[in-house]
Motif scaffolding. Structure first.
Motif, PDB file in Angstrom:
ATOM      1  N   SER A 169       2.524  -3.477  -5.585  1.00 24.28           N
ATOM      2  CA  SER A 169       2.591  -3.010  -4.198  1.00 24.28           C
ATOM      3  C   SER A 169       2.668  -1.497  -4.205  1.00 24.28           C
ATOM      4  O   SER A 169       3.294  -0.899  -5.092  1.00 24.28           O
ATOM      5  N   ARG A 204      -6.674  -3.604  -0.641  1.00 22.61           N
ATOM      6  CA  ARG A 204      -5.756  -4.740  -0.595  1.00 22.61           C
ATOM      7  C   ARG A 204      -6.395  -5.977  -1.228  1.00 22.61           C
ATOM      8  O   ARG A 204      -7.555  -6.288  -0.987  1.00 22.61           O
ATOM      9  N   HIS A 214       1.683  -8.762  -9.911  1.00 22.29           N
ATOM     10  CA  HIS A 214       1.574  -8.261  -8.542  1.00 22.29           C
ATOM     11  C   HIS A 214       1.999  -6.805  -8.482  1.00 22.29           C
ATOM     12  O   HIS A 214       2.976  -6.404  -9.116  1.00 22.29           O
ATOM     13  N   LYS A 253      11.291  -4.683   2.246  1.00 21.80           N
ATOM     14  CA  LYS A 253      10.471  -5.501   1.353  1.00 21.80           C
ATOM     15  C   LYS A 253      11.320  -6.149   0.268  1.00 21.80           C
ATOM     16  O   LYS A 253      11.140  -7.323  -0.061  1.00 21.80           O
ATOM     17  N   ASP A 283      -0.657  -5.228  -2.741  1.00 18.52           N
ATOM     18  CA  ASP A 283      -0.314  -4.861  -1.363  1.00 18.52           C
ATOM     19  C   ASP A 283      -0.336  -3.350  -1.196  1.00 18.52           C
ATOM     20  O   ASP A 283      -0.007  -2.599  -2.126  1.00 18.52           O
ATOM     21  N   HIS A 329       1.102  -0.503   1.740  1.00 19.78           N
ATOM     22  CA  HIS A 329       1.859  -0.271   2.973  1.00 19.78           C
ATOM     23  C   HIS A 329       1.791   1.221   3.296  1.00 19.78           C
ATOM     24  O   HIS A 329       2.350   2.041   2.571  1.00 19.78           O
TER      25      HIS A 329
END
Length: 421
Positions: free
Chosen positions: A399, A202, A397, A221, A207, A209
């Motif tokens: 995730s 992380r 970014h 999300k 991110d 999860h």
């Protein structure tokens, strides 16, 4: 930009027309685009005829935007014929497509600059090299760590990719310095970790999860990002990626779920015709995010291009904003087959929802934000290269939504079965 030693070497070798083949590999941010533009400018100024090409229309469009140089697909460069009608049950062409440019009719080009060459399979690679004229040369660029290309013959999948082979045989240049401002980002760091077989960690821009309910977490999300931060994955700036079309976390199921998130409307819906081999029904309305799944040269749209539906007329025409232009997809299009005969097709059947795309479909693209969705139901296509390719599509970014087993497996698995996008 001040060039490092590897970049200078790459430009020098690429401008040496005595070298027939020069392969260059490097991760995002290592300067491949800068090198291509520098080589193109130097060679054209010296009087050489240079063509810039990529495997897909989307990749060609991206490199054209980045360099300001006209780019095309390899298929258009080689003047492939139209494949003809397709079997209604399987979707396979009745006829076949072949390149008009070959050994007997070579390209009238001195140097080919091939971008995203990691996506080129053995068949297309052979066609490209066969079409080079006597004395012609080619420079190929890509990231060898990305997904291997989809082969038309399954046995070829076990062989090294053409790009890997060229790097080995012609002393390929490896660019290893990231020159972008985000060189120290978590995305770049985790890309390196995945390549080396370690799980990502992380970071502020990365991110993770861990969940056994990926669809619910993804929906939550997306809603949170939309309502709390104004960030939407219903735009072409951001993209949700999954390894497969199939399974309950494949593109078909995810697109249906995400359409309900981003299109919570009761009116304005239109049923969109599907090919007979596609069992799922499709409906769309203005604002839907869609992808073109078949080259339509007569309409000027290409496989992999994404956009937003601007209008669906009473006659069934679909207007799609592709960012740099708006195209209208009609319900009937006349195409010429390879034997000179003509037939009609419905190009609307080759438009799908694009809230979620497979990793293969996004290869060669970049987005501000990416969400990569994994689940044990997609074990058969989970690999280190798939993981790396997906998360490195993100500039700002990334995730990852996954279960613990897939998270571990995806960084250790280096082989996969043949995969069709």
């Amino acid at each position: 930009m001040e060039l490092d030693g590897k970049q200078q070497e790459a430009i020098s070798r690429c401008c040496d027309v005595k070298q027939r083949v020069v392969p260059v590999t490097g991760k995002a941010g290592t300067g491949k685009t800068t090198i291509m533009k520098s080589v193109y400018d130097a060679l054209t100024e010296a009087g050489y005829n240079v063509a810039l090409a990529a495997p897909t229309g989307k990749a060609a469009k991206r490199i054209q935007e980045a360099t300001g140089i006209s780019a095309t697909t390899f298929h258009r460069l080689l003047e492939f014929t139209h494949p003809g009608e397709r079997d209604e049950k399987t979707g396979k062409p009745y006829g076949f497509s072949y390149p008009r440019r070959n050994r007997e009719n070579p390209l009238e080009i001195d140097v080919v600059l091939g971008d995203e060459y990691a996506m080129v399979n053995h068949e297309n690679h052979r066609n490209i090299f066969d079409a080079l004229p006597p004395g012609g040369s080619i420079r190929v660029f890509g990231d060898v760590n990305q997904l291997k290309p989809i082969e038309s013959i399954s046995t070829l999948s076990a062989k090294p990719s053409p790009f890997s082979d060229l790097l080995e045989r012609f002393k390929g240049i490896v660019l290893d310095t990231n020159h972008r401002q985000n060189a120290g980002s978590g995305i770049a760091e985790n890309g390196e970790r995945i390549i080396k077989g370690f799980c990502p960690v992380r970071r502020p821009d990365f991110d993770i999860h861990i969940t056994d309910s990926p669809v619910r977490v993804l929906e939550d999300k997306c809603m949170e990002l939309l309502f709390d931060h104004g960030i939407s994955f219903a735009t072409t700036d951001n993209q949700i990626i999954t390894p497969s079309n199939k399974s309950w976390v494949g593109t078909q199921k995810l697109n249906a779920a995400l359409q309900r998130v981003y299109q919570p409307h009761e009116d304005g819906w239109h049923d969109i015709p599907r090919h007979k081999w596609i069992k799922e029904k499709m409906r769309m309305r203005v604002g839907d995010k869609v992808v073109v799944t078949q080259n339509q040269y007569d309409l000027g749209v290409f496989n992999g291009e994404t956009g937003l539906v601007e209008e669906i007329t009473e006659y069934g025409e679909i207007a799609i904003n592709l960012g740099d232009r708006t195209v209208v997809i009609p319900p009937v299009l006349e195409v010429t087959l390879r034997n000179g005969a003509t037939t009609t097709v419905d190009p609307r059947k080759d438009i799908d929802l694009a809230y979620a795309l497979t990793t293969h479909k996004t290869q060669g693209s970049e987005y501000k934000r990416v969400i990569y969705v994994l689940n044990s139901s997609t074990f058969f296509v989970q690999t280190r290269s798939n993981f790396y390719t997906a998360v490195t599509r993100a500039r700002e970014h990334a995730s990852v939504i996954t279960d613990a087993k897939s998270f571990q497996y995806s960084v250790t698995s280096t082989k996969t079965k043949e995969f069709k996008k």
